[in-house]
Scaffold this active site. Sequence first.
Site, short mmCIF file in Angstrom:
data_model
loop_
_atom_site.label_atom_id
_atom_site.label_comp_id
_atom_site.label_asym_id
_atom_site.label_seq_id
_atom_site.Cartn_x
_atom_site.Cartn_y
_atom_site.Cartn_z
N ASP A 37 -2.58 -32.06 24.51
CA ASP A 37 -1.31 -31.94 23.79
C ASP A 37 -1.29 -30.72 22.88
O ASP A 37 -2.14 -30.57 22.00
CB ASP A 37 -1.08 -33.22 22.96
CG ASP A 37 0.32 -33.29 22.40
OD1 ASP A 37 1.28 -32.97 23.14
OD2 ASP A 37 0.48 -33.67 21.23
N LYS A 56 10.95 -39.64 28.52
CA LYS A 56 12.04 -39.20 27.64
C LYS A 56 13.30 -39.00 28.47
O LYS A 56 13.77 -37.89 28.72
CB LYS A 56 11.65 -37.91 26.91
CG LYS A 56 10.46 -38.11 25.97
CD LYS A 56 10.02 -36.80 25.34
CE LYS A 56 8.80 -37.00 24.45
NZ LYS A 56 8.32 -35.73 23.86
N LYS A 87 -1.78 -43.00 23.44
CA LYS A 87 -1.30 -41.93 22.55
C LYS A 87 -2.05 -41.96 21.23
O LYS A 87 -2.87 -42.86 20.98
CB LYS A 87 0.21 -42.10 22.32
CG LYS A 87 1.03 -42.18 23.60
CD LYS A 87 1.23 -40.83 24.23
CE LYS A 87 2.29 -40.04 23.50
NZ LYS A 87 2.58 -38.74 24.16
N GLU A 91 -4.22 -39.16 25.44
CA GLU A 91 -3.78 -37.92 24.79
C GLU A 91 -4.85 -37.43 23.83
O GLU A 91 -5.38 -38.21 23.03
CB GLU A 91 -2.48 -38.20 24.03
CG GLU A 91 -1.96 -37.02 23.22
CD GLU A 91 -0.75 -37.42 22.39
OE1 GLU A 91 0.37 -37.30 22.89
OE2 GLU A 91 -0.95 -37.87 21.24
N ARG A 124 35.83 -38.99 37.20
CA ARG A 124 35.03 -38.65 36.04
C ARG A 124 33.63 -39.25 36.10
O ARG A 124 32.63 -38.58 35.79
CB ARG A 124 35.75 -39.08 34.76
CG ARG A 124 35.01 -38.80 33.45
CD ARG A 124 34.32 -37.45 33.39
NE ARG A 124 35.17 -36.34 33.75
CZ ARG A 124 34.74 -35.15 34.14
NH1 ARG A 124 33.44 -34.92 34.26
NH2 ARG A 124 35.57 -34.19 34.45
#
Length: 286
Positions: A225, A142, A174, A204, A106
Amino acid sequence: MSDTVLVSLPRLLVEPIVRAALLEDLGRAGDITTDAIVPADARLSGVIAARQDGVISGVDAAVIAFGLIDPAVSVIVERSDGARVSPGDVVIRLDGPARAILTAERVALNILCRMSGVATATAGLVEAARPHGKARIVCTRKTTPGLRSLEKHAVRAGGGSNHRYGLDDAVLIKDNHVAVAGGIVPAIERARAYSGHLVKIEIEVDTLDQLAEALSVRADAVLLDNMSPDQLREAVRMIDGRAIAEASGRINRDTVGAIAASGVDLISSGWITHSAPIIDLGLDAI
């Protein structure tokens, strides 16, 4: 999947991830089902085979899983990371102590199916973008906690490229950084004063006015963005080779062609690591 040679991750990076997964699965008493049913001297031959089309990744981790449970398990790799598979294609052949193979099954499949899903999702975007321009498909941070190195390797197996690996290998400013700093110009200036001479600085931007500000203080790269294809084309014209142009936001197989056609250098996608569906592979006794 790409012209770049795919290099395996060092075992030193992969083994702790696999070991932790096995320890989680074994719990406090080991595989009580297999130990109760399967005689200690029983042997098993089997194959891990694809049950759908896809691109393989995670083979090394699967091999390590069987070896950690019992080094006596013989493992033959038929298809390595980056290989395309169709239903029925054999990826790994196994032979050895049945208990060990069933106990590791598994964890080996969880990693193999997950990473093959990432590689396959990446390959889909790469193929959809290829006819429309030079843009490379890149991943983001992410990623699944604890699995970043494997998922970023899977992106490469699918023909993509890697963005930064963590917070410490590049500066990415950001919108919230900009808000706290009081603007784009002071944010970039502070980042440049703090960072070493080899550290790239990316920022960004949401608008073309913000892009103009970033270019005025020589950002190394700009993350464009959620811009439309028309806005991206104008952004690429404004940049004119002075910085790396990266598009991000709403990236999927339906939109990536138009985005690539805008002339950007990179197209970053979080979906390929955080939401890619698995590729179904299974272990069958033979």
